[in-house]
Every structure is written in structure tokens, then in C-alpha cells.
Write an enzyme that holds these catalytic residues in place. Sequence first.
Site, mmCIF file in Angstrom:
data_model
loop_
_atom_site.group_PDB
_atom_site.id
_atom_site.type_symbol
_atom_site.label_atom_id
_atom_site.label_comp_id
_atom_site.label_asym_id
_atom_site.label_seq_id
_atom_site.Cartn_x
_atom_site.Cartn_y
_atom_site.Cartn_z
ATOM 1 N N SER A 1 0.963 -1.330 0.083
ATOM 2 C CA SER A 1 0.016 0.004 0.118
ATOM 3 C C SER A 1 0.873 1.190 0.086
ATOM 4 O O SER A 1 1.702 1.520 -0.874
ATOM 5 C CB SER A 1 -1.046 -0.129 1.176
ATOM 6 O OG SER A 1 -2.108 0.812 0.956
ATOM 7 N N ASP B 1 -8.661 -3.903 -6.257
ATOM 8 C CA ASP B 1 -8.159 -3.291 -5.319
ATOM 9 C C ASP B 1 -9.117 -2.156 -5.081
ATOM 10 O O ASP B 1 -8.810 -1.199 -5.845
ATOM 11 C CB ASP B 1 -6.697 -2.989 -5.184
ATOM 12 C CG ASP B 1 -6.156 -2.533 -3.840
ATOM 13 O OD1 ASP B 1 -6.657 -1.776 -3.120
ATOM 14 O OD2 ASP B 1 -4.943 -3.108 -3.614
ATOM 15 N N HIS C 1 -7.748 -5.630 -0.996
ATOM 16 C CA HIS C 1 -6.428 -4.466 -0.918
ATOM 17 C C HIS C 1 -5.319 -5.279 -0.838
ATOM 18 O O HIS C 1 -4.980 -6.020 0.379
ATOM 19 C CB HIS C 1 -6.678 -3.560 0.345
ATOM 20 C CG HIS C 1 -5.795 -2.413 0.467
ATOM 21 N ND1 HIS C 1 -5.042 -1.769 -0.953
ATOM 22 C CD2 HIS C 1 -5.007 -1.963 1.441
ATOM 23 C CE1 HIS C 1 -4.420 -0.941 -0.599
ATOM 24 N NE2 HIS C 1 -4.190 -1.158 1.012
#
Length: 515
Positions: A236, A454, A484
Site C-alpha cells: 500500500s 483493489d 486490498h
Amino acid sequence: MPRFVRWTAAAAAALLVAGCGSGTSDSDDGKGSGAATPPSATSSSRAGPGLPASLTSQKPDWGRCEGTSDSPTPGSDWQCATIKVPLDYAKPDGGTIGLALIRAKATGGSRIGSLPFNFGGPGQSGISVMPSYAGTVSELRRRYDLVSWDPRGVGASEGVRCRGDKEIQAAEAVDPSPDDAAEEKAYLQDAADFGKGCAKAAGNLVAHVSTTDSARDMDLMRQILGDTKTHYFGISYGTELGGVYAHLFPKNVGRLILDAVVDPSADMVGHAKNQARGFQRALDDYLKSTGQNPEEGSRKISALLKRIDAEPLPTSSGRKLTQGLALTGVLVPLYSKQSWPALTSALDAAEQGDGSDLLALADGYNDRDASGHYGTTTHAQRVISCLDDKQRPTAAQTRKLLPEFRKISTVFGEYMGWDTAGWCHDWPVAGQYDTPEVGAPGAAPVLVVGNTGDPATPYEGTRKMADELGKGVGVVLTWQGEGHGAYGSGSDCVDSTVNAYLLDGTVPRDGKVCS
């Protein structure tokens, strides 16, 4: 006023469950001083002045890890230490701050080196997440020391708390999508007050917690840990950090994994649009899975949120579910397909007038425990991202953008549009860039992993990161999944490809697809 979207692998940690196997398809203020030493032979010219030997020659005093109020004591496999890093890399002989590290040593022979993890945010504590994530990466531990850290401004590394628990709870009543001038004034005043609290709590540190600072910390960690190259697993926001590191230190890049990729070409407003689009896309997929028409289902959820705005829902805790908390509760389960049933039950309960389930989802995201104590992840996130982001959209500019945001997402658009105005409003220090520099010509291949479903870091950013890293550097691996992140999410194809890259140095063909 929490930001609704966090770039972190642990945003919905309390909800996520292990994924099932899937089919695969290869469709091809302290002080420190010392005599300055010249930069190492592998340092990039962009890395800044050389560091003193008092920093580069540190030997971590590894010892037993201690638990905190926000995380339990990890098992005996884990060791913790604190190293010193410059407060200001432009003044490497000046003051230092402590950086807290955690590691579990490699279990097998043929050790490759250290493998640092950053779990996103920005602001996520690696100290608290790494032990719980170790099971996912147990195969990698055969040849790597698993390492993580609390980046500067986070947790045990000079962590910042900008507000007390009572102030945070009171701020949850502020409308994050103002409907009139009075609500707009309250929204912006709350943002300004938060920034003042951060400046008071962090002092000089508030100007030295940028992604660039953390990337330089990573290279000092490399030297202290005794690694010739930096091997790294960024998830991320950790992908942005990894890209910035590769730009600053291309010759020091070893085997870098960037999973759930932040689009490096997007500015603050661009990220907000991307995320509105990504979460609406995930919501549409969720609604389809329940047999609903996405447009009709989105309108139904929007109508529910408007009713809650007019009259917050009661909950079993005695607290009220506000519109902002309800929106957060809707958003959180979209981080993982395995959490979609939790969203169904929470929405059903809310339609019946009970906001308890949506509130529980929001509290998990906002780091609130049963006693009413809040963690500081969102505080660190804001301090770091507002030092990075140069853009400061005004309320007037945001109002002009709102029609576009609403068109992108019926449910999330308006909230994410207003977030661009409020997040760094009247912030005490200026931002550093519109978009980060991640170009890394001459670096070893970097594996960039994207998930087509995502919500928080939409797939489109994957190729953009690879392109900006440079030809021959960025290598794309795609997973056609939901949620995610990709690694450890249920795809044997993804996991085996990443493992082969990290353990054996096998670089897959650029564009490989796992279904």
C-alpha cells in the site's frame, strides 16, 4: 476527522480472514555527533550528504520486545532494538531521533539478508503488525530475517498524538460532507485545530517525517543491519516509500516487492478521485454478489446515509452512529471480499434503525478499543501525508470539484472530495511535492504487484508505478482478484511468483497475470 481511506494492509485487520486457494493463469529531540564519512560507494548522488560513523557503525542492542497499550507482547522469536537516525538529513551531524525495529531471525540455511516490511498508512506501526503477519510470509523467513519498524513519527519511533480520546470522539460528530455554511466552518475549524495539536505535540519533528526522510532511514537501516543491498516488501503506502527509496538509492536496490500500488503520478486530488473510483468499483462488485443492481444498491446506501445525517442512529453502546462513522463502516469491509458478509449484516441492521454493527466497523478502522481509547495511526498518517502533499485545495476549489466526485461515486464521491479540502487545511508546515519522484534508472528489477479489484489503491496505479520506475526496472504482476493487496490473499500463482523472486531471484515476465 479521520481520512476515510487509508493506504494500509492492516486497515481492516480485525475483519479480514484468510483467503482460500484460487486457480492460476499465466497469461503471460536527542543529540549525536561524530566525524563525517564519505558516502558509500553504492550511494546515489540524490541521497544527500554522507552520514557520520557514529550513525552508520551502530550495533543494535537486540532484546526482548515489550508490549504496549496498543499491541501485545510478541512471542519469544521476536527481538526489538532502537537505532538513532538524524532528525534532519541536511544536518547529519545534528540531533537524532530513535527508530524502533523488530525482527525474527531466518530459520533456514543460505540466509539472504534482512527483509524489511512497511505495511502502509502512512503511519502503520510495523512493530505491532509484523508478528501477526509472520504466518503469511513464513516461507520467506527460511532465508530472510523478517524485519519491520515504526517509521519516524509512528508508535515507538517518536510517535505523535495530536488529540486526546475525548477530543477525538467529539470530532466524530463533525459532518465530513458539509451541507451548509455552518457545517463547512465547523469542518475546516476542526481540521485547523487538529493541525495545531500535531504541531504542539511533534515540535520540530513535524517538519521531518516525510516519505523522503523515511526512505533515507531505510538506507541507514541497511547499513546498520549489515546488508549490501536493500531487499524490501512494501504494501500500500509502503509501495510509494519503496519507489522513493529506489529513486534515491538505485544502486542499493536488491529484491523489492511493491504490492497494492499507490499511483505515483497522482497528486492529492488525483488520489482522492482514484480512491472514490476504486471503492465504488468494489461496492459495485459487492452489490452484484448479493444479487442487487449496483446503481440501485448505491442509491439505497446513499439514502440511508442521508437519513443518518439528519438523525444519527442509536447503538448498543449508547453512542450515536453519525453519517461520517456510518460511511467509514460501509467502506471498511470493502478492503476484503471475505468481509462482505459483515457489510450485509451491518447495512440490514442500520436499515432497521440499529447502528451498532456499522459503528463497530468504524471503530475498528479508527483504532478505538472497548474502553474508548484511540490509537495514533491516523495521527501519524496525517502528519506524514501533509508534509508530503504540496496541494492545499481551498473549500471554494473543492466545491467546484464536487460534481465530478459525485459522478465518480454516488456513495463515496462527496466525502472524498471534501477530504481534499479538510485533510491538510491550515497545516503548520508546507508540503514537499505534488507527486513523488520514483524514477530509478539503473536499479535492479522491482516486482510491482497489482490487484484488479483493489479499492484503496486502484489497479491503474500499478502500470504507472512500473513505467515511472523506468524501463527494465518496473516488472508488473497482475492478480485478477478482490480486496486490498495480492500476496497472501488466496492466489497460489501470486504467492509462488513473489516467493520465487525473493528467494531465488527469479524475475517473472513483465505483464504476467494470475487469475
